[in-house]
Scaffold this motif. Sequence first.
Motif, PDB file in Angstrom:
ATOM      1  N   PRO A 178      -7.543  -6.219  -2.525  1.00 14.37           N
ATOM      2  CA  PRO A 178      -6.185  -6.332  -2.997  1.00 14.37           C
ATOM      3  C   PRO A 178      -5.446  -5.473  -1.916  1.00 14.37           C
ATOM      4  O   PRO A 178      -5.849  -4.248  -1.644  1.00 14.37           O
ATOM      5  CB  PRO A 178      -6.272  -5.361  -4.427  1.00 14.37           C
ATOM      6  N   ALA A 179      -4.134  -5.741  -1.777  1.00 15.09           N
ATOM      7  CA  ALA A 179      -3.297  -4.941  -0.689  1.00 15.09           C
ATOM      8  C   ALA A 179      -2.978  -3.517  -1.192  1.00 15.09           C
ATOM      9  O   ALA A 179      -2.983  -2.779  -0.499  1.00 15.09           O
ATOM     10  CB  ALA A 179      -2.101  -5.779  -0.596  1.00 15.09           C
ATOM     11  N   GLY A 180      -2.756  -3.530  -2.446  1.00 12.83           N
ATOM     12  CA  GLY A 180      -2.435  -2.133  -3.048  1.00 12.83           C
ATOM     13  C   GLY A 180      -3.604  -1.175  -2.757  1.00 12.83           C
ATOM     14  O   GLY A 180      -3.487   0.050  -2.065  1.00 12.83           O
ATOM     15  N   GLY A 181      -4.900  -1.630  -2.886  1.00 16.68           N
ATOM     16  CA  GLY A 181      -6.158  -0.816  -2.571  1.00 16.68           C
ATOM     17  C   GLY A 181      -6.239  -0.494  -1.314  1.00 16.68           C
ATOM     18  O   GLY A 181      -6.665   0.712  -0.998  1.00 16.68           O
ATOM     19  N   LYS A 182      -6.159  -1.326  -0.444  1.00 18.41           N
ATOM     20  CA  LYS A 182      -6.008  -1.150   0.884  1.00 18.41           C
ATOM     21  C   LYS A 182      -5.102  -0.009   1.615  1.00 18.41           C
ATOM     22  O   LYS A 182      -5.213   0.725   2.182  1.00 18.41           O
ATOM     23  CB  LYS A 182      -6.116  -2.217   1.973  1.00 18.41           C
ATOM     24  N   LEU A 183      -3.735  -0.365   1.008  1.00 19.68           N
ATOM     25  CA  LEU A 183      -2.744   0.755   1.402  1.00 19.68           C
ATOM     26  C   LEU A 183      -3.110   2.172   0.615  1.00 19.68           C
ATOM     27  O   LEU A 183      -2.773   3.015   1.585  1.00 19.68           O
ATOM     28  CB  LEU A 183      -1.441   0.250   0.888  1.00 19.68           C
ATOM     29  N   ALA A 184      -3.576   2.011  -0.432  1.00 16.73           N
ATOM     30  CA  ALA A 184      -4.027   3.349  -1.003  1.00 16.73           C
ATOM     31  C   ALA A 184      -4.958   4.211   0.024  1.00 16.73           C
ATOM     32  O   ALA A 184      -4.922   5.393   0.022  1.00 16.73           O
ATOM     33  CB  ALA A 184      -4.421   3.261  -2.166  1.00 16.73           C
ATOM     34  N   LEU A 185      -6.095   3.265   0.402  1.00 12.29           N
ATOM     35  CA  LEU A 185      -7.280   3.963   1.098  1.00 12.29           C
ATOM     36  C   LEU A 185      -6.603   4.250   2.627  1.00 12.29           C
ATOM     37  O   LEU A 185      -7.153   5.354   2.999  1.00 12.29           O
ATOM     38  CB  LEU A 185      -8.275   2.758   1.372  1.00 12.29           C
TER      39      LEU A 185
ATOM     40  N   ASP B  12       1.716 -10.190   0.503  1.00 13.08           N
ATOM     41  CA  ASP B  12       1.000  -9.224  -0.497  1.00 13.08           C
ATOM     42  C   ASP B  12       1.414  -7.797  -0.333  1.00 13.08           C
ATOM     43  O   ASP B  12       1.380  -7.033  -1.173  1.00 13.08           O
ATOM     44  CB  ASP B  12      -0.313  -9.265  -0.132  1.00 13.08           C
ATOM     45  N   MET B  13       1.771  -7.343   1.077  1.00  8.77           N
ATOM     46  CA  MET B  13       2.270  -6.084   1.267  1.00  8.77           C
ATOM     47  C   MET B  13       3.727  -5.730   0.810  1.00  8.77           C
ATOM     48  O   MET B  13       3.725  -4.527   0.034  1.00  8.77           O
ATOM     49  CB  MET B  13       2.134  -5.472   2.862  1.00  8.77           C
ATOM     50  N   MET B  14       4.367  -6.868   0.766  1.00  6.94           N
ATOM     51  CA  MET B  14       5.682  -6.696   0.025  1.00  6.94           C
ATOM     52  C   MET B  14       5.722  -6.456  -1.389  1.00  6.94           C
ATOM     53  O   MET B  14       6.581  -5.988  -1.856  1.00  6.94           O
ATOM     54  CB  MET B  14       6.368  -7.692   0.637  1.00  6.94           C
ATOM     55  N   THR B  15       4.547  -7.181  -1.867  1.00  9.72           N
ATOM     56  CA  THR B  15       4.704  -7.340  -3.227  1.00  9.72           C
ATOM     57  C   THR B  15       4.307  -5.647  -3.765  1.00  9.72           C
ATOM     58  O   THR B  15       4.932  -5.285  -4.949  1.00  9.72           O
ATOM     59  CB  THR B  15       3.422  -8.186  -3.814  1.00  9.72           C
ATOM     60  N   VAL B  16       3.625  -5.193  -3.018  1.00 15.96           N
ATOM     61  CA  VAL B  16       3.080  -3.684  -3.380  1.00 15.96           C
ATOM     62  C   VAL B  16       4.401  -2.627  -3.151  1.00 15.96           C
ATOM     63  O   VAL B  16       4.858  -1.827  -4.002  1.00 15.96           O
ATOM     64  CB  VAL B  16       2.124  -3.170  -2.538  1.00 15.96           C
ATOM     65  N   VAL B  17       5.104  -3.039  -1.907  1.00 14.86           N
ATOM     66  CA  VAL B  17       6.382  -2.269  -1.934  1.00 14.86           C
ATOM     67  C   VAL B  17       7.389  -2.570  -3.037  1.00 14.86           C
ATOM     68  O   VAL B  17       7.862  -1.704  -3.469  1.00 14.86           O
ATOM     69  CB  VAL B  17       6.998  -2.572  -0.575  1.00 14.86           C
ATOM     70  N   ARG B  18       7.414  -3.552  -3.365  1.00 15.15           N
ATOM     71  CA  ARG B  18       8.409  -4.081  -4.621  1.00 15.15           C
ATOM     72  C   ARG B  18       8.027  -3.330  -5.964  1.00 15.15           C
ATOM     73  O   ARG B  18       8.722  -2.774  -6.391  1.00 15.15           O
ATOM     74  CB  ARG B  18       8.400  -5.618  -4.862  1.00 15.15           C
ATOM     75  N   TRP B  19       6.721  -3.285  -6.065  1.00 16.16           N
ATOM     76  CA  TRP B  19       6.077  -2.501  -7.255  1.00 16.16           C
ATOM     77  C   TRP B  19       6.385  -0.998  -7.092  1.00 16.16           C
ATOM     78  O   TRP B  19       6.711  -0.085  -8.106  1.00 16.16           O
ATOM     79  CB  TRP B  19       4.673  -2.710  -7.359  1.00 16.16           C
ATOM     80  N   LEU B  20       6.291  -0.496  -6.109  1.00 16.36           N
ATOM     81  CA  LEU B  20       6.562   0.696  -5.754  1.00 16.36           C
ATOM     82  C   LEU B  20       7.985   1.460  -5.823  1.00 16.36           C
ATOM     83  O   LEU B  20       8.310   2.530  -6.142  1.00 16.36           O
ATOM     84  CB  LEU B  20       5.866   1.504  -4.390  1.00 16.36           C
ATOM     85  N   THR B  21       8.889   0.480  -5.330  1.00 16.11           N
ATOM     86  CA  THR B  21      10.169   0.815  -5.431  1.00 16.11           C
ATOM     87  C   THR B  21      10.868   0.524  -6.620  1.00 16.11           C
ATOM     88  O   THR B  21      12.029   0.662  -6.874  1.00 16.11           O
ATOM     89  CB  THR B  21      11.015   0.107  -4.163  1.00 16.11           C
TER      90      THR B  21
ATOM     91  N   GLU C 245      12.990  -3.557   0.802  1.00 15.05           N
ATOM     92  CA  GLU C 245      11.698  -4.731   1.115  1.00 15.05           C
ATOM     93  C   GLU C 245      11.919  -5.397   2.353  1.00 15.05           C
ATOM     94  O   GLU C 245      10.806  -5.659   3.224  1.00 15.05           O
ATOM     95  CB  GLU C 245      11.535  -5.363  -0.043  1.00 15.05           C
ATOM     96  N   LEU C 246      13.108  -5.942   2.564  1.00 20.48           N
ATOM     97  CA  LEU C 246      13.631  -6.701   3.677  1.00 20.48           C
ATOM     98  C   LEU C 246      13.345  -5.897   5.033  1.00 20.48           C
ATOM     99  O   LEU C 246      12.656  -6.337   6.059  1.00 20.48           O
ATOM    100  CB  LEU C 246      14.816  -7.278   3.715  1.00 20.48           C
ATOM    101  N   ALA C 247      13.717  -4.778   4.970  1.00 20.33           N
ATOM    102  CA  ALA C 247      13.743  -3.731   6.183  1.00 20.33           C
ATOM    103  C   ALA C 247      12.322  -3.624   6.652  1.00 20.33           C
ATOM    104  O   ALA C 247      11.793  -3.594   7.757  1.00 20.33           O
ATOM    105  CB  ALA C 247      14.359  -2.342   5.943  1.00 20.33           C
TER     106      ALA C 247
END
Length: 198
Positions: free
Chosen positions: A16-23, A114-123, A137-139
């Motif tokens: 999962p992208a979220g897990g990788k970004l958290a790590l 997938d990374m943008m999905t995580v950013v969307r959830w975080l914001t 997200e676009l930036a």
Amino acid sequence: MISLTSPVKTAAHGWPAGGKLALLCAATLVLFAVDGAALHLGFLAATAVLYALPGRIFLGAGLKRLFVLWPFVALILLWHLITDDGAAGATIALRMVTAVALANLVTMTTRLSDMMTVVRWLTTPLRRFGVGTQSIELAMALVIRFTPVLANKGQALSMAWRARSVRRPGWRIVLPFAVTAIDDAEHVAEALRARGGL
């Protein structure tokens, strides 16, 4: 983050992208919490092992992307040698290379969507305060997408200079590189406007 695609499929592509970004965030915190060139050399060696695990092609692609860091490493080491603090310079350089290498590892094994999905959830919580999260997200997507593109164009400008002159390019390609970046930005802005913008 300086790469987008991996030339080979790895096991990490399915994580999962979220897990990788958290790590990645946790690893970066550890890197900045720890001092000592010997420890950071160990961290860099462990990162190199992560690059080597998927095979030679993956390792070569990752190292090629990281090669752009050498001027920054050289500048940091030179400055700290001048100020008679070589150990601190080595620690900072190793920390920087390891952090960027880990970020590059994440982007090589994670789709941009997938990374943008995580950013969307975080914001999402920011929307309650009237913040337009689509712009954020676009930036972020544009920064991640165009960093390797601009790096490749910088290398092309450098090669073009070397083909026409015996002198090293150095600062001489800064102006054409800036013009190229501005031109690309204008084309992207026009494309966004043509599609309705945000």
